[in-house]
Design an enzyme around this catalytic site. Structure first.
Site, PDB file in Angstrom:
ATOM      1  N   SER A  48       5.499  -3.151   0.182  1.00  0.00           N
ATOM      2  CA  SER A  48       4.951  -2.869  -1.140  1.00  0.00           C
ATOM      3  C   SER A  48       6.078  -2.784  -2.168  1.00  0.00           C
ATOM      4  CB  SER A  48       4.104  -1.601  -1.079  1.00  0.00           C
ATOM      5  OG  SER A  48       3.248  -1.484  -2.198  1.00  0.00           O
ATOM      6  N   LEU A  49       6.260  -1.662  -2.847  1.00  0.00           N
ATOM      7  CA  LEU A  49       7.367  -1.529  -3.786  1.00  0.00           C
ATOM      8  C   LEU A  49       8.704  -1.828  -3.112  1.00  0.00           C
ATOM      9  CD1 LEU A  49       7.990   1.211  -6.418  1.00  0.00           C
ATOM     10  CD2 LEU A  49       9.688   0.867  -4.638  1.00  0.00           C
ATOM     11  N   ASP A  56      -6.300  -6.269   2.379  1.00  0.00           N
ATOM     12  CA  ASP A  56      -5.456  -5.513   1.455  1.00  0.00           C
ATOM     13  C   ASP A  56      -6.080  -5.491   0.059  1.00  0.00           C
ATOM     14  OD1 ASP A  56      -3.382  -4.401  -0.053  1.00  0.00           O
ATOM     15  OD2 ASP A  56      -1.823  -5.518   1.003  1.00  0.00           O
ATOM     16  N   HIS A 113      -3.423  -2.589   3.439  1.00  0.00           N
ATOM     17  CA  HIS A 113      -2.124  -2.627   2.790  1.00  0.00           C
ATOM     18  C   HIS A 113      -0.987  -2.157   3.698  1.00  0.00           C
ATOM     19  CE1 HIS A 113       0.498  -2.958  -0.625  1.00  0.00           C
ATOM     20  NE2 HIS A 113       0.832  -1.682  -0.605  1.00  0.00           N
TER      21      HIS A 113
END
Length: 264
Positions: free
Chosen positions: A87-88, A213, A241
């Site tokens: 993710s980030l 996701d 996710h």
């Protein structure tokens, strides 16, 4: 930054996502430790790096992690490390691979995109208005907003309840992130657009997506992977996710195979 090391073999760095810490990777580390020496970090303001003064900025973090890799090379001239970001953390991992290709042998993007928020030329990101409202709610209801984000991360996962429970337990396991770090992370997710880095990416990349996701869909990852040379996409049909939580053995197998297939 705080980090933990486990396992034996080639170096593999794991970079976590918004609001989390390196401990979120525990099931994946367990599955990888027989094949890699795994370094999992806590980003500034998160987990045991809550007191770190390093800014939560993509380039600064990429450079700091490159220094971390140098410090943990098993020997001078050893093979570069593998880097995986969720993710980030995928933004930071991608910047690290692009800025320091001599330190990175291959990149793994775990449910991660080079641009998180939608734009006129990127329809597959999160709606900017929804994202802005989410950030505004963080000041009014810190705990509730954080929990709603965890629910978004868990949605689509099988099993859903167990994944959500793991995320809720993990986010507070090391004291919880600071409000400043959460806002800085949202700013980073809102503004970062690393698509220009992809066409000249010098290292091979593996893009691991969850079919279900709700935050970074497989379509976005497919489009991003198509911009990079030497890239490959793999989709986990029953994952949301956080595929490394619901299918840690399968994700570990994909990473291990990717590393084995890469040229020396």
């Amino acid at each position: 930054m705080h980090f933990e090391s486990r396992g034996q073999g080639p170096l593999l760095l794991l970079v976590h996502g918004w609001a989390m810490h390196g401990g979120i990777f525990a099931p994946l580390v367990e599955a990888l430790a027989g094949s890699f020496r795994v370094l999992s970090v806590d980003l500034p303001g998160h987990g045991l790096s809550r007191a770190s003064t390093l800014p939560l900025q993509v380039e600064r973090l990429a450079d700091a992690l490159a220094d971390l890799l140098v410090a943990h090379e098993p020997a001078p001239g050893a093979a570069p490390a593998w880097v995986a970001g969720w993710s980030l953390g995928g933004l930071i991992a991608l910047a690290l691979a692009a800025r320091h290709p001599q330190r990175v042998r291959g990149l793994v993007m775990l449910a991660a995109s080079p641009r998180f928020v939608a734009a006129s030329d990127w329809s597959m990101g999160m709606d900017p208005a929804v994202f802005a409202a989410f950030g505004a709610e963080l000041d009014r209801d810190f705990a509730g907003t954080l929990d709603r984000f965890l629910m978004l991360e868990a949605q689509g996962s099988i099993p859903l309840r167990e994944t959500l429970r793991f995320l809720r337990d993990a986010v507070h396991e090391r004291g919880g992130p600071t409000p400043e770090a959460l806002h800085a992370g949202l700013d980073l997710l809102h503004s970062a657009d690393l698509r220009p880095l992809l066409p000249s990416l010098a290292v091979p990349s593996l893009w691991l997506a969850g079919r279900r996701d709700r935050l970074v869909g497989p379509g976005a990852m497919q489009a991003a992977a198509a911009l990079a040379p030497k890239s490959r996409l793999q989709v986990f049909e029953h994952a949301g996710h956080a595929p490394f939580l619901t299918e840690p053995v399968a994700v570990a197998a994909a990473i291990t195979a990717f590393a084995a297939e890469a040229p020396p």
